[in-house]
Write an enzyme that holds these catalytic residues in place. Structure first.
Site, short mmCIF file in Angstrom:
data_model
loop_
_atom_site.label_atom_id
_atom_site.label_comp_id
_atom_site.label_asym_id
_atom_site.label_seq_id
_atom_site.Cartn_x
_atom_site.Cartn_y
_atom_site.Cartn_z
N ASP A 44 0.84 -1.20 0.00
CA ASP A 44 0.00 0.00 0.00
C ASP A 44 0.88 1.25 0.00
OD1 ASP A 44 -2.08 1.79 0.24
OD2 ASP A 44 -3.03 0.77 1.92
N ASP A 45 0.91 1.97 -1.11
CA ASP A 45 1.67 3.23 -1.24
C ASP A 45 3.17 3.02 -1.36
OD1 ASP A 45 -0.76 4.47 -0.90
OD2 ASP A 45 -0.20 5.65 0.85
N CYS A 78 -5.62 4.82 -3.84
CA CYS A 78 -5.81 3.43 -3.45
C CYS A 78 -7.02 2.76 -4.08
CB CYS A 78 -5.92 3.33 -1.92
SG CYS A 78 -4.48 3.95 -1.03
N ASP A 310 -0.29 -0.57 -5.00
CA ASP A 310 -1.46 0.06 -5.61
C ASP A 310 -1.14 1.44 -6.17
OD1 ASP A 310 -1.13 1.27 -3.14
OD2 ASP A 310 -3.20 1.02 -2.49
#
Length: 516
Positions: A44-45, A78, A310
């Site tokens: 994530d990120d 996201c 993502d």
């Protein structure tokens, strides 16, 4: 010592589950001819930075597999990005425009009935045992969905419903039952997901499995496991040429109006960078434990492992202390690595690829039927060293402003449409402003050439972008295979800003249909 402990843990787990130990070589060879297992690890990120800082990801995946060094997300936020992964659709097609309701988030995905046909249902229909663990979609569950809601297509479901970003004190929906976790070291979410993933891939049976494993790291606040609290004590964010960019006078107003960093802001960037590195060590341990489990169970030789993110993340580049949603490479370019049967160890693929291509790749591996609305391409030909012709020549970029005021405050970026080719990044904003970068001559995207580009070049870009932004289903694979415009740009040197762009640009749509 750590590897020995992991191996003992795996053996103990296998004895508990009644699974066999190391399989004979003949059995492994027989399974290799069957449909493969697939594990997809989605961080994530995580920006496309230096994966060497994570020894297990580097040694087991990067050195043991093939890296796509031009892999992009079509929206660097996201929920829109994850929706594109689940459906193999661009944002204008699936309609999940932002992270929050009403135009985005889980609520939009749910209310649009998109869960009737996703990566999970396709793999399940192909005979795979499916599991999703970790982050699903932003603000899940929400709207009309119950807290115990489990979408169709998933046999195993272990998804946080409260406080997921803290990684402590969260509640996990475990196959429709809500289980609270506390603040002990053993409650750390990445470790809990790791244990569940090991159990999932260790289950006995002939059915192939598909595991979508989505840890939270390194998303803010990037909390780490207790064992990693002292790591990277002296690390500082990379000081690339775009860090606290000196001259942004030629950029659109949302960027040209941003001030230079103070010493305090830079200290905050460095601290955030250290927190992100520490949080990723939990994912690194997860990768090591999972691979060891697959190795001990004799399943590694018939399992593909995919590793990605993502979206990317800014850490001081272009005067952005943190964040995403921009069309810069820091935001849209992500790591993507594949290890598995027949995949070259230490290989690199330089062809363009995007997050809409992930689901078609899994479907081809599994023998699953893709719906007609799918817009991406399978990456298997690239992994096999046989790129088809034509292949993707550009990636569509889309960003929509959120309606939710709290969400809107998270990003200063206006709505835009754009395209990333092997050489150029072209962006048109709803404000009528443009960006154009020559990524070969200007890899750090310091010089916006839009005001100096020939008018016919801007026209060609606009024409290609119009086709991409209007594509649907198979027409997207025609629109994305058109070669980039050919023209001569001026040297990428600083120049004075121009008040108006050389050609008008239509604004991105504020709403879109949701086919399929």
């Amino acid at each position: 010592m750590l590897n020995a402990v992991r191996k003992l843990m795996c053996l103990a787990l296998l004895s508990t589950l009644g699974a066999p130990g190391l399989a004979p070589a003949a059995a492994r060879a027989a399974r290799a001819a069957e449909r493969p297992n697939i594990v997809f690890i989605l961080t994530d990120d995580l920006e496309a930075g230096d994966l060497q800082k994570y020894p297990n990801i580097w040694n087991e995946l990067v050195r043991g597999g093939t890296t796509f060094n031009r892999f992009f997300v079509t929206n660097s936020w996201c929920c829109p990005s994850r929706s594109s992964i689940l459906r193999s659709q661009y944002v204008h097609s699936h309609g999940v425009l932002t992270n929050t309701a009403p135009e985005g988030g889980f609520t939009k995905f749910y209310n649009s009935a998109l869960e009737r046909s996703t990566l999970g249902t396709w793999m399940k229909s192909a005979g795979y045992r499916t599991g999703l663990m970790g982050k699903y979609l932003n603000h899940y569950p929400g709207g009309a969905a119950e807290p115990t809601y489990v979408p169709q297509g998933w046999d195993e479901w272990d998804v946080p419903v409260l406080k997921l970003y803290k990684e402590y004190g969260y509640t996990l929906n475990e196959n429709g039952l809500l289980r609270p976790y506390g603040y002990e070291d053993t409650d750390y979410l990445a470790d809990v997901l790791s244990q569940k993933a090991n159990a999932f891939v260790s289950q006995a049976g002939d059915e192939p499995f598909f595991l979508y494993l989505a840890p939270i790291a390194p998303h803010n606040p990037a909390n780490c496991a207790a064992r990693h609290r002292d790591a990277f004590a002296d690390a500082t964010a990379p000081r690339t040429p775009s860090f606290d960019q000196a001259d942004v006078s030629a950029e659109p107003r949302w960027l040209s109006s941003r001030p230079r960093f103070s010493a305090r802001v830079i200290e905050g960037i460095d601290e955030r960078y250290r927190r992100r590195l520490r949080a990723m060590l939990g994912v690194d341990d997860m990768v090591a434990s999972l691979i060891e489990t697959l190795r001990v169970t004799g399943k590694l030789d018939n399992t593909y492992l995919f590793f990605g993110s993502d979206n990317g993340f800014h850490l001081g580049q272009h005067r952005l202390a943190q964040g995403k949603t921009t069309p810069f490479d820091e935001s849209i370019k992500v790591p993507f690595v594949v290890r598995g049967p027949g995949v070259q160890a230490g290989g690199v693929v330089g062809d363009l690829a995007a997050n809409v291509d992930i689901a078609p790749t899994f479907a081809q591996l599994a023998g699953a039927q893709l719906p007609e609305f799918a817009e991406g391409r399978s990456l298997l030909p690239l992994l096999r060293g046989q790129p088809p012709s034509p292949w993707r020549q550009n990636v569509l970029l889309e960003f929509y402003r959120p309606l939710n005021p709290s969400s809107a405050r998270q990003t200063p970026v206006p709505a835009y449409q754009g395209m990333r080719t092997a050489r150029y990044t072209f962006v048109r904003y709803s404000t009528g402003e443009y960006q154009l970068y020559d990524n070969v001559a200007d890899p750090y995207q310091l010089h916006n050439l839009a005001a100096q580009a020939p008018a016919d070049a801007i026209g060609q870009f606009n024409q290609q972008l119009d086709a991409l932004a209007a594509c649907s289903g198979a027409t997207c694979r025609s629109a994305d295979s058109v070669p980039q415009p050919s023209f001569v740009l001026p040297d990428p040197t600083p120049f004075a800003p121009v008040s108006s762009p050389p050609a008008p640009a239509p604004s991105p749509p504020v709403s879109s249909a949701t086919p399929g």
